[in-house]
Design a protein around this motif. Structure first.
Motif, PDB file in Angstrom:
ATOM      1  N   VAL A 243       0.867  -1.169   0.000  1.00 14.25           N
ATOM      2  CA  VAL A 243       0.000   0.000   0.000  1.00 14.25           C
ATOM      3  C   VAL A 243       0.908   1.225   0.000  1.00 14.25           C
ATOM      4  CG1 VAL A 243      -1.703   1.355   1.283  1.00 14.25           C
ATOM      5  CG2 VAL A 243      -1.856  -1.140   1.280  1.00 14.25           C
ATOM      6  N   GLY A 244       0.599   2.192  -0.854  1.00 15.10           N
ATOM      7  CA  GLY A 244       1.351   3.434  -0.849  1.00 15.10           C
ATOM      8  C   GLY A 244       2.838   3.211  -1.008  1.00 15.10           C
ATOM      9  N   ALA A 245       3.620   3.867  -0.155  1.00 14.70           N
ATOM     10  CA  ALA A 245       5.079   3.866  -0.287  1.00 14.70           C
ATOM     11  C   ALA A 245       5.763   2.701   0.407  1.00 14.70           C
ATOM     12  CB  ALA A 245       5.639   5.180   0.247  1.00 14.70           C
ATOM     13  N   VAL A 246       5.020   1.654   0.752  1.00 12.24           N
ATOM     14  CA  VAL A 246       5.588   0.451   1.356  1.00 12.24           C
ATOM     15  C   VAL A 246       5.096  -0.752   0.567  1.00 12.24           C
ATOM     16  CG1 VAL A 246       5.786  -0.956   3.434  1.00 12.24           C
ATOM     17  CG2 VAL A 246       5.658   1.532   3.640  1.00 12.24           C
ATOM     18  N   CYS A 247       6.017  -1.570   0.078  1.00 12.61           N
ATOM     19  CA  CYS A 247       5.625  -2.728  -0.721  1.00 12.61           C
ATOM     20  C   CYS A 247       6.631  -3.854  -0.533  1.00 12.61           C
ATOM     21  CB  CYS A 247       5.485  -2.357  -2.195  1.00 12.61           C
ATOM     22  SG  CYS A 247       7.025  -1.892  -3.021  1.00 12.61           S
ATOM     23  N   ASN A 248       6.326  -5.003  -1.147  1.00 14.44           N
ATOM     24  CA  ASN A 248       7.191  -6.177  -1.037  1.00 14.44           C
ATOM     25  C   ASN A 248       7.195  -6.917  -2.362  1.00 14.44           C
ATOM     26  OD1 ASN A 248       8.093  -7.802   1.860  1.00 14.44           O
ATOM     27  ND2 ASN A 248       8.387  -8.853  -0.089  1.00 14.44           N
ATOM     28  N   ILE A 249       8.397  -7.196  -2.868  1.00  9.73           N
ATOM     29  CA  ILE A 249       8.558  -8.029  -4.059  1.00  9.73           C
ATOM     30  C   ILE A 249       8.644  -9.479  -3.615  1.00  9.73           C
ATOM     31  CG2 ILE A 249      10.035  -8.562  -6.031  1.00  9.73           C
ATOM     32  CD1 ILE A 249      10.993  -5.639  -5.934  1.00  9.73           C
ATOM     33  N   HIS A 250       7.821 -10.330  -4.219  1.00  9.23           N
ATOM     34  CA  HIS A 250       7.781 -11.745  -3.855  1.00  9.23           C
ATOM     35  C   HIS A 250       8.196 -12.612  -5.040  1.00  9.23           C
ATOM     36  CE1 HIS A 250       5.491 -10.695  -0.248  1.00  9.23           C
ATOM     37  NE2 HIS A 250       4.702  -9.969  -1.019  1.00  9.23           N
ATOM     38  N   PHE A 251       8.847 -13.701  -4.736  1.00  7.51           N
ATOM     39  CA  PHE A 251       9.126 -14.740  -5.723  1.00  7.51           C
ATOM     40  C   PHE A 251       8.291 -15.955  -5.360  1.00  7.51           C
ATOM     41  CE2 PHE A 251      12.600 -11.958  -6.382  1.00  7.51           C
ATOM     42  CZ  PHE A 251      13.026 -12.167  -7.680  1.00  7.51           C
ATOM     43  N   GLY A 252       7.493 -16.408  -6.335  1.00  2.85           N
ATOM     44  CA  GLY A 252       6.654 -17.564  -6.064  1.00  2.85           C
ATOM     45  C   GLY A 252       5.264 -17.414  -6.628  1.00  2.85           C
ATOM     46  N   GLY A 253       5.146 -17.037  -7.877  1.00  2.00           N
ATOM     47  CA  GLY A 253       3.842 -16.944  -8.508  1.00  2.00           C
ATOM     48  C   GLY A 253       3.512 -15.541  -8.952  1.00  2.00           C
ATOM     49  N   SER A 254       3.183 -15.388 -10.214  1.00  2.62           N
ATOM     50  CA  SER A 254       2.879 -14.083 -10.784  1.00  2.62           C
ATOM     51  C   SER A 254       1.480 -13.631 -10.399  1.00  2.62           C
ATOM     52  CB  SER A 254       2.982 -14.144 -12.313  1.00  2.62           C
ATOM     53  OG  SER A 254       2.464 -12.975 -12.898  1.00  2.62           O
ATOM     54  N   HIS A 255       1.259 -12.307 -10.453  1.00  2.00           N
ATOM     55  CA  HIS A 255      -0.088 -11.774 -10.255  1.00  2.00           C
ATOM     56  C   HIS A 255      -0.995 -12.163 -11.418  1.00  2.00           C
ATOM     57  CE1 HIS A 255       2.043  -8.928 -12.773  1.00  2.00           C
ATOM     58  NE2 HIS A 255       0.929  -8.343 -13.106  1.00  2.00           N
ATOM     59  N   GLU A 256      -0.413 -12.722 -12.472  1.00  2.00           N
ATOM     60  CA  GLU A 256      -1.207 -13.121 -13.640  1.00  2.00           C
ATOM     61  C   GLU A 256      -1.775 -14.532 -13.510  1.00  2.00           C
ATOM     62  OE1 GLU A 256       2.342 -12.271 -16.041  1.00  2.00           O
ATOM     63  OE2 GLU A 256       0.971 -11.269 -17.417  1.00  2.00           O
ATOM     64  N   ASP A 257      -1.351 -15.271 -12.452  1.00  2.00           N
ATOM     65  CA  ASP A 257      -1.773 -16.669 -12.388  1.00  2.00           C
ATOM     66  C   ASP A 257      -3.163 -16.853 -11.782  1.00  2.00           C
ATOM     67  OD1 ASP A 257      -1.418 -16.304  -9.680  1.00  2.00           O
ATOM     68  OD2 ASP A 257       0.374 -17.557  -9.526  1.00  2.00           O
ATOM     69  N   GLY A 258      -3.808 -15.754 -11.439  1.00  2.00           N
ATOM     70  CA  GLY A 258      -5.193 -15.830 -10.982  1.00  2.00           C
ATOM     71  C   GLY A 258      -5.366 -16.027  -9.496  1.00  2.00           C
ATOM     72  N   LEU A 259      -4.271 -16.236  -8.750  1.00  3.20           N
ATOM     73  CA  LEU A 259      -4.373 -16.452  -7.323  1.00  3.20           C
ATOM     74  C   LEU A 259      -4.012 -15.171  -6.586  1.00  3.20           C
ATOM     75  CD1 LEU A 259      -4.822 -18.330  -4.927  1.00  3.20           C
ATOM     76  CD2 LEU A 259      -2.417 -19.003  -5.071  1.00  3.20           C
ATOM     77  N   GLU A 260      -4.995 -14.566  -5.952  1.00  3.97           N
ATOM     78  CA  GLU A 260      -4.771 -13.325  -5.228  1.00  3.97           C
ATOM     79  C   GLU A 260      -4.044 -13.615  -3.920  1.00  3.97           C
ATOM     80  OE1 GLU A 260      -7.333  -9.438  -3.668  1.00  3.97           O
ATOM     81  OE2 GLU A 260      -8.340 -11.260  -4.365  1.00  3.97           O
TER      82      GLU A 260
END
Length: 467
Positions: A380-397
């Motif tokens: 949210v806003g100016a705080v975020c996290n990059i994750h490895f383990g599944g794209s936002h395109e794979d349909g799983l929120e």
């Protein structure tokens, strides 16, 4: 390697080669850090006194910070995207904060052992920003703020258990990152629920009526991966706690910097009528411009349990009994004076709004560059996290930490390590776990450099056909 990672296929040899190459460059580029680490091992366990800052094969030792930049002991300069895990929003050398520190030490002095006018002035400034905090008290950290909030809830209700959530982090001794109470006090007094489970939390609160004193929750889980709570989930907690005689405690130690009135001010009920109004809110981190600070506050009648006056209206024939709250450094002059100018003249509502709008743009740009990879971004806003383990395109929120753990393979973990080593090599200081927190003064042009880096490494990872 964490036992939550899947091992359903062997590590790709190309990925292992990339990891070894990145680690070797890291060792070669940071000899002074390695030497300092080897010396520190002789006096500190593992050479460390803050677990989150340890990185294998050894941590980088920083020499100084200037604005939104860091310089390490080997002379490398970095764009600071850690932001002291959200506490450093004002940067490393803000002139207004610097002048307040100098003025306080020269004109006022430190730790006077007495009350000062700055305490009430600072508290008033906080209440103007966070109106649900009708009364408040200061302490020394976000951890302390949450511990005192829990003590208050237990005293007010006469109950001991507290409902928390898997993935929650409420301070150094209040961690629930793997579904159990880790490194906590009162290990048997926790009921651990599932984050963002609206129906489940209503049942959990109802089932623990007369048993649990409070529900403690973050509006966005910070250490749990910068996963935002849904509107329905958080308002369900507020409604159910009120119906079942529990105290609603919102941990805004990290998230209060995400909007002028904290994250709670942005979470409007599903009917669009009102934002969240917790019984108790906890603050810390950035609130005093980088000084050590904690704040807990909320409804007037609850906080009156800490009123020390023997014959005040609040404690005449008061039940339950009054509580004592001491602490040598609760009202230390640096935190009080610097916090007052930090909220008044540095991290103002206008600055807060602008920085978090920049963060929303940055996060979307990161997501765009992660397409076609097993990388995604939450926040949210100016705080975020990059994750490895599944794209936002794979349909799983991604709604909870369990979603991340279920998707992450050993290969993903290794790729995350490569990403961190490469980012450091390129001059970007990020948390090993992928967390980013922007500081004041950071520009789109500086962030564009990091976006270009992400685009390049994403292209390389796609070509490996490994993610």
């Amino acid at each position: 390697m964490a036992n939550t990672l899947r091992s359903d296929h062997s590590l790709a040899p190309k990925i292992i080669t990339l990891l070894h190459e990145a680690e070797n460059r890291y060792r070669q580029n940071h000899p002074n850090s390695q030497n300092l680490h080897e010396k520190a091992i002789g006096i500190l366990p593992g050479g460390n006194t803050r677990s989150v800052l340890h990185t294998d094969p050894f941590p980088i030792y920083m020499d100084r910070g200037e604005g939104n930049r860091l310089i390490d002991v080997d002379g490398h300069e970095y764009l600071d995207l850690v932001g002291e895990m959200t506490a450093g929003v004002c940067g490393h050398s803000n002139p207004i904060i610097r002048d307040a520190i100098i003025s306080t030490t020269t004109k006022t002095g430190l730790n006077l052992g007495a009350t000062t006018a700055a305490e009430a002035s600072f508290a008033e400034k906080i209440r103007n920003r966070f109106p649900s905090m009708e009364r408040m008290r200061f302490c020394n950290s976000g951890t302390e703020a949450n511990l005192y909030a829990l003590s208050l809830a237990r005293q007010a209700t006469g109950l001991n258990k507290v409902i928390v959530f898997n993935g929650g982090y409420h301070g150094g001794v209040l961690m629930f990152l793997h579904g159990v109470a880790e490194n906590t006090v009162d290990k048997n007094d926790w009921v651990v629920g599932t984050y963002n489970d609206e129906e489940g939390v209503q049942r959990l609160i109802s089932d623990n009526k007369g048993i649990a004193a409070a529900v403690l929750v973050e509006g966005m889980q910070g250490a749990g991966g910068c996963i935002p709570g849904s509107v329905k989930f958080l308002h369900s907690i507020q409604k159910a706690t009120k119906e079942n005689g529990m105290i609603f405690i919102m941990d805004e130690v990290m998230t209060s910097r995400l909007a002028p009135g904290g994250l709670q001010s942005t979470i409007i009920d599903p009917q669009g009528n009102a934002p969240l109004k917790p019984d108790i809110t906890t603050l810390g981190k950035y609130i005093a411009g980088g000084m050590t600070i904690g704040v807990f506050g909320g409804r007037k009648e609850l906080l009156s349990l800490y009123d020390p006056r023997p014959f005040s209206e609040s404690n005449v024939q008061k039940q339950p009994a009054q509580m004592s709250h001491s602490g040598t450094f609760n009202n230390n002059t640096l935190a009080m004076h610097v916090g007052l100018v930090a909220l008044s003249a540095v991290y103002t509502p206008e600055v807060c709004t602008k920085l978090n709008a920049l963060g929303d743009w940055f996060r979307q740009e990161l997501l765009d560059r992660c397409r076609g990879t097993r990388m995604t971004v939450t926040g949210v806003g100016a705080v975020c996290n990059i994750h490895f383990g599944g794209s936002h395109e794979d349909g799983l929120e991604i709604l909870r930490i369990e979603d991340l753990n279920a998707r992450r393979s050993i290969d993903d973990s290794v790729l995350g390590d490569i990403f961190w080593f490469r980012a450091v090599q390129k001059g970007f200081w990020i948390a090993r776990r992928g967390m980013l927190a922007l500081t004041m003064g950071t520009t789109r042009a500086e962030l564009q450099g990091f976006l270009d880096f992400v685009e390049d490494i994403s292209r390389e990872f796609r070509n490996l056909q490994a993610i």
